[in-house]
Write an enzyme that holds these catalytic residues in place. Structure first.
Site, short mmCIF file in Angstrom:
data_model
loop_
_atom_site.label_atom_id
_atom_site.label_comp_id
_atom_site.label_asym_id
_atom_site.label_seq_id
_atom_site.Cartn_x
_atom_site.Cartn_y
_atom_site.Cartn_z
N SER A 133 0.68 -1.17 0.28
CA SER A 133 -0.05 0.07 -0.20
C SER A 133 0.86 1.04 0.12
O SER A 133 0.47 2.38 -0.40
CB SER A 133 -0.87 -0.12 1.16
OG SER A 133 -1.80 -0.81 1.44
N HIS A 155 -2.53 -3.58 -6.62
CA HIS A 155 -2.95 -3.03 -5.38
C HIS A 155 -4.30 -3.37 -5.16
O HIS A 155 -5.43 -2.82 -5.87
CB HIS A 155 -2.88 -1.64 -5.22
CG HIS A 155 -2.95 -0.95 -3.67
ND1 HIS A 155 -3.46 -0.22 -3.45
CD2 HIS A 155 -2.63 -1.69 -2.44
CE1 HIS A 155 -3.76 0.35 -2.20
NE2 HIS A 155 -3.22 -0.91 -1.52
N GLU A 167 -5.81 -1.29 -8.46
CA GLU A 167 -4.53 -0.34 -9.07
C GLU A 167 -3.61 -1.19 -9.74
O GLU A 167 -2.89 -1.88 -8.77
CB GLU A 167 -4.14 0.58 -8.10
CG GLU A 167 -5.29 1.56 -7.59
CD GLU A 167 -5.04 2.31 -6.48
OE1 GLU A 167 -5.44 3.66 -6.22
OE2 GLU A 167 -4.04 1.89 -5.47
N ASN A 205 -5.25 6.03 -2.14
CA ASN A 205 -4.66 6.40 -0.82
C ASN A 205 -4.01 7.77 -0.79
O ASN A 205 -3.89 8.47 0.05
CB ASN A 205 -3.49 5.41 -0.46
CG ASN A 205 -4.28 4.05 0.27
OD1 ASN A 205 -5.40 4.21 0.68
ND2 ASN A 205 -3.55 2.75 0.40
#
Ligand code: NAI
Length: 301
Positions: A133, A155, A167, A205
């Site tokens: 992450s 991801h 992702e 994120n």
């Protein structure tokens, strides 16, 4: 042009690895293609834990899917589990894989060590991917000798079986063929892949973390209460959770770890102050309040 991925090894049978293995083993399009999946961890107890995560998740899916028909539901769970090979030998698994997806602890040294070992065991054509992450994919990829054009980020989001997004992180070196193969697999899993560069936080994120941190700072400055910030973002912006509920869901220890890593390195970030760690977040973590997972964070559970 893509080359078809027919066998996948997932390294790390925790929350994410188990979810990824399950999502491959239960995907009709991949079953039709005969895609094989192996889930690897360091010991039998960890594998048993992974198996437990998968069975409970499958049982929930099956209950809905077969409308309470227990025999059909049990058969679905058993068939899906039977399509996953469980192993403690990552090298052997990689030697028979077109793709290795790593989902072990969020630690650069551990990830580099794993890929350094697997690089010597996997065929030259095998694609490597990390589910990290917060760590740069290109840093992890440095541990391999000649695989930079077949090393990507893949991801996934928690809970993997329910979350549609993946992702697909492209470093500068990733080949178009490897990218296309990953995209095909993601589509085969019934998920949606978005392409992004190897920058901190990728897309989701990168936007969510500064948003949560600014909410925490707002409350520290006394501009609103956390309860009202959560209500406001749910009713005013249509978000399913407010930022404090979200931080508790993600885990305050995880949020703090990611934030501090980005802030300290500053690499690839414009506006470093956006990720400066707020004092009240650090204090809660020091007190052992990690969020939902251990009963208390910003809220009590
Ligand atoms: P976890 O702690 O639930 O599972 C990690 C597993 O990896 C453990 O079972 C551990 O025994 C195993 N492991 C550690 N070193 C190993 C090695 N050398 N070889 C084989 N297995 C090994 O962790 P979780 O939450 O599943 O996270 C895994 C990765 O996914 C981390 O990089 C994390 O940042 C990333 N991630 C986590 C998300 C989340 O919401 N938890 C979301 C997206 C990515």
């Amino acid at each position: 042009m893509s080359s078809v991925i027919k066998s996948v090894s997932i390294i790390g049978a925790g929350l994410m690895g188990a979810g990824i293995a399950q999502s491959i083993a239960a995907a009709p399009a991949l079953i039709a293609k005969g895609v094989a999946v192996t889930l690897v961890d360091v010991g039998e107890d960890r594998l048993a834990n992974g198996k437990k995560i998968i069975s409970s998740s499958l049982a929930r899916v099956a209950k809905k899917k077969f409308d309470g028909d227990k025999a059909q539901a049990d058969a679905f769970v058993a068939d899906t589990l039977a399509r996953i090979t469980f192993s403690t030998d990552a090298g052997l698994a990689a030697a028979h894989s077109d793709l290795v997806v790593e989902a072990i602890v969020e630690n650069l040294d551990a990830k580099q060590k794993l890929f350094r070992d697997l690089d010597t065991r996997a065929p030259k054509t095998t694609i490597f991917a990390s589910n990290t992450s917060s760590l740069p994919i290109s840093e992890i990829a440095k541990s391999t000798l000649s695989r930079r054009d077949r090393f990507a980020g893949l991801h996934f989001f928690n809970p993997v079986p329910q979350m549609k997004l993946v992702e697909i992180v492209r470093t500068q070196e990733l080949s178009d063929t490897a990218y296309a193969s990953l995209k095909d697999l993601v589509v085969g899993m019934g998920k949606v892949g978005v392409e992004c560069k190897d920058t901190p936080g990728f897309i989701v994120n990168r936007l969510l973390v500064p948003y949560m941190l600014e909410a925490i700072r707002m409350v520290e400055r006394g501009e609103a209460s956390k309860e009202d910030v959560d209500i406001a973002m749910k009713l005013g912006a249509g978000y399913p959770m407010g930022p404090f509920e979200l931080a508790d869901y993600v885990g305050l220890d995880t949020t703090k770890f990611i934030t501090e890593g980005w802030f300290a390195s500053g690499k690839g970030l414009q506006g470093k102050e956006l990720v400066s760690p707020p004092a009240s977040l650090g204090k809660l973590v020091e007190e052992g309040k990690f969020g939902r997972k251990n009963g208390e964070g910003f809220y009590k559970y």
